[in-house]
Design an enzyme around this catalytic site. Structure first.
Site, mmCIF file in Angstrom:
data_model
loop_
_atom_site.group_PDB
_atom_site.id
_atom_site.type_symbol
_atom_site.label_atom_id
_atom_site.label_comp_id
_atom_site.label_asym_id
_atom_site.label_seq_id
_atom_site.Cartn_x
_atom_site.Cartn_y
_atom_site.Cartn_z
ATOM 1 N N ASN A 116 43.106 40.227 -60.754
ATOM 2 C CA ASN A 116 44.181 40.595 -61.689
ATOM 3 C C ASN A 116 45.002 41.747 -61.137
ATOM 4 O OD1 ASN A 116 44.200 43.196 -63.561
ATOM 5 N ND2 ASN A 116 42.055 42.790 -63.008
ATOM 6 N N PHE A 120 48.153 47.708 -66.360
ATOM 7 C CA PHE A 120 48.118 48.444 -67.637
ATOM 8 C C PHE A 120 49.199 47.967 -68.604
ATOM 9 C CE2 PHE A 120 46.171 52.631 -65.709
ATOM 10 C CZ PHE A 120 45.001 51.955 -65.471
ATOM 11 N N SER A 179 41.859 51.889 -61.395
ATOM 12 C CA SER A 179 42.527 50.584 -61.338
ATOM 13 C C SER A 179 43.366 50.507 -60.063
ATOM 14 C CB SER A 179 43.436 50.400 -62.552
ATOM 15 O OG SER A 179 44.317 49.322 -62.300
ATOM 16 N N ASN A 181 45.861 48.644 -59.677
ATOM 17 C CA ASN A 181 47.149 48.013 -59.993
ATOM 18 C C ASN A 181 48.235 48.959 -60.481
ATOM 19 O OD1 ASN A 181 46.078 45.447 -59.373
ATOM 20 N ND2 ASN A 181 45.000 45.477 -61.338
ATOM 21 N N THR A 182 47.937 50.242 -60.545
ATOM 22 C CA THR A 182 48.982 51.237 -60.819
ATOM 23 C C THR A 182 49.131 52.035 -59.527
ATOM 24 O OG1 THR A 182 48.492 51.361 -63.176
ATOM 25 C CG2 THR A 182 49.566 53.284 -62.216
ATOM 26 N N LYS A 217 35.517 56.355 -65.101
ATOM 27 C CA LYS A 217 35.320 54.998 -64.544
ATOM 28 C C LYS A 217 35.764 54.989 -63.088
ATOM 29 C CE LYS A 217 36.032 50.104 -65.493
ATOM 30 N NZ LYS A 217 36.439 49.131 -66.499
ATOM 31 N N ASN A 246 34.847 49.600 -61.622
ATOM 32 C CA ASN A 246 36.072 48.834 -61.869
ATOM 33 C C ASN A 246 36.136 47.667 -60.874
ATOM 34 O OD1 ASN A 246 38.744 48.209 -62.753
ATOM 35 N ND2 ASN A 246 39.043 50.371 -63.250
HETATM 36 C C1 LIG Z 1 42.081 40.759 -66.408
HETATM 37 C C2 LIG Z 1 41.363 42.067 -66.284
HETATM 38 C C3 LIG Z 1 41.935 43.212 -66.807
HETATM 39 C C4 LIG Z 1 41.272 44.438 -66.708
HETATM 40 N N1 LIG Z 1 41.848 45.550 -67.244
HETATM 41 C C5 LIG Z 1 41.186 46.741 -67.186
HETATM 42 C C6 LIG Z 1 41.744 47.898 -67.775
HETATM 43 O O1 LIG Z 1 42.809 47.871 -68.385
HETATM 44 N N2 LIG Z 1 41.053 49.069 -67.652
HETATM 45 C C7 LIG Z 1 39.836 49.140 -67.014
HETATM 46 O O2 LIG Z 1 39.244 50.211 -66.953
HETATM 47 N N3 LIG Z 1 39.284 48.047 -66.460
HETATM 48 C C8 LIG Z 1 39.935 46.858 -66.535
HETATM 49 N N4 LIG Z 1 39.364 45.754 -65.975
HETATM 50 C C9 LIG Z 1 38.082 45.893 -65.229
HETATM 51 C C10 LIG Z 1 36.869 45.527 -66.082
HETATM 52 O O3 LIG Z 1 36.746 46.365 -67.201
HETATM 53 C C11 LIG Z 1 35.583 45.597 -65.221
HETATM 54 O O4 LIG Z 1 35.375 46.939 -64.847
HETATM 55 C C12 LIG Z 1 35.658 44.758 -63.967
HETATM 56 O O5 LIG Z 1 36.351 43.550 -64.213
HETATM 57 C C13 LIG Z 1 34.275 44.425 -63.406
HETATM 58 O O6 LIG Z 1 33.499 43.732 -64.354
HETATM 59 P P1 LIG Z 1 33.364 42.114 -64.398
HETATM 60 O O7 LIG Z 1 32.997 41.670 -63.017
HETATM 61 O O8 LIG Z 1 32.323 41.850 -65.441
HETATM 62 O O9 LIG Z 1 34.701 41.591 -64.802
HETATM 63 C C14 LIG Z 1 40.016 44.513 -66.061
HETATM 64 C C15 LIG Z 1 39.434 43.346 -65.549
HETATM 65 C C16 LIG Z 1 40.082 42.132 -65.650
HETATM 66 C C17 LIG Z 1 39.426 40.903 -65.083
#
Ligand SMILES: Cc1cc2nc3c(=O)[nH]c(=O)nc-3n(C[C@H](O)[C@H](O)[C@H](O)COP(=O)(O)O)c2cc1C
Length: 339
Positions: A116, A120, A179, A181-182, A217, A246
């Protein structure tokens, strides 16, 4: 049922559209008389042995929904019916923003993963606060960040605004500096700016009659040296703990043809690395602070490994998409079996 019938259907369509569609569907179903109780009966595991007290908060079970799924706090009440012990909302920024141009969410089916680069996208902290005022007892983490247009030198102010606005309505805070992505956000993970950011928030926290836990985080891409710095910073600023991890910028070992999309990778390819980070932090800090483990939990065993590596609680995102809500129940049941 989910993996056999629902997932194959959902996976035929664009991932972001499916996200909003499932949102509406979950909300709609929960409005029909009896459905929220049905979901609870299907997915909740109620047992005193699942209860945890971590950073001064009582959790009914240690399995949470990770940040990013319910960024704007629109569905936390309904999502909690799937058996989660807590829901993390956000990342929220002071002012609402569109995020990156679409298409920005990709399924890597062969790898059980997602890339992704949402950036934000959220409606801003004020709107979320209005929704949180209606909370009927769901334990909420508030994940906060900075607006894209805010330069890093002024980032602290953005985090302060979100912290202040959310303070009465969340149970714990998460400072998201990880993140991918910022642009340049992850530079805030460096020792000097990170210490300054966390200390400022801690001072703000200390000015309140009753403090709330602040967690950091972190990215899974930090080196051992950087992780040792994180331990120092947590101890120095006395924040409550760490969320590891993350999404990753690594693309190691992927099979799917869209593996080169820009953004953060989550899901199965992250399982091992995020567990390694948890173990490293736990061992090197002598367990001096709690860790929430997240990253690639797709089976109950994945969650147990994170708990055994030193996590006090776990969270899911991608595993919830691939495995469905039954995963939450499976993890809680497995924890009971092992207790
Ligand atoms: C589509 C998407 C959007 C996410 N948006 C955020 C976010 O806004 N803030 C954040 O701290 N982590 C965000 N994450 C990260 C997740 O909270 C998590 O830390 C990460 O995906 C690893 O866990 P997973 O393998 O179970 O997905 C996002 C993940 C995905 C897939």
């Amino acid at each position: 049922m989910y993996k056999l019938f629902i997932r194959p259907l959902l996976f035929c369509f664009d991932p972001e559209k499916v996200h909003y569609f499932t949102f509406s569907l979950i909300r709609f179903l929960n409005k029909i008389l009896g459905f929220s109780s049905l979901f609870q009966a299907l997915y909740e595991v109620k047992d005193a042995r699942l209860e945890r007290e971590v950073f001064g908060i009582k959790f009914k079970n240690p399995v949470g929904l990770a940040a990013g799924f319910d960024k704007d706090a629109k569905l936390y009440q309904e999502l909690s019916n799937f058996g989660f012990g807590f829901i993390e909302i956000g990342t929220l920024t002071p002012v609402g923003q569109e995020g990156n141009p679409k298409k920005r969410l990709f399924r890597l089916k062969e790898d059980n993963a997602i890339i992704n680069r949402m950036g934000f996208n959220n409606g801003g902290v004020k709107e979320a606060v209005e929704r949180l005022k209606k909370n009927k007892g769901v334990l909420i983490g508030g994940n906060i960040g900075k607006n894209k247009v805010t330069p890093n030198e002024e980032a602290v102010k953005d985090y302060e605004i979100c912290f202040e606005a959310l303070f009465p309505y969340v149970d714990y805070f998460v400072v998201n500096v990880s993140s991918p992505n910022t642009p340049n956000l992850r530079e805030l993970q460096d020792k000097k700016p990170l210490t300054e950011l966390l200390q400022t928030l801690q001072n703000q926290n200390n000015s309140k009659p009753k403090q709330k836990p602040i967690l950091l985080k972190i990215a899974p891409d930090l080196t051992d040296e950087q992780l040792l710095d994180i331990i120092d910073i947590v101890n120095e600023t006395k924040i409550a703990g760490v969320i590891a991890t993350n999404t990753t910028i690594s693309r190691q070992g992927l099979q799917s043809e869209n593996k080169s999309e820009m953004g953060g990778l989550s899901g199965k390819p992250l399982t091992k690395r995020s567990t390694e980070v948890i173990r490293f932090l736990s061992e090197k800090s002598n367990q001096s602070f709690p860790i929430i483990g997240v990253g690639g939990i797709h089976t109950a065993e994945d969650a147990i490994q994170k708990l055994n590596a030193g996590a006090s609680l776990v969270q899911l995102y991608t595993g919830f998409i691939y495995e469905g809500p039954a995963l939450v129940k499976a993890i809680n049941k497995k924890i009971l079996e092992n207790s």
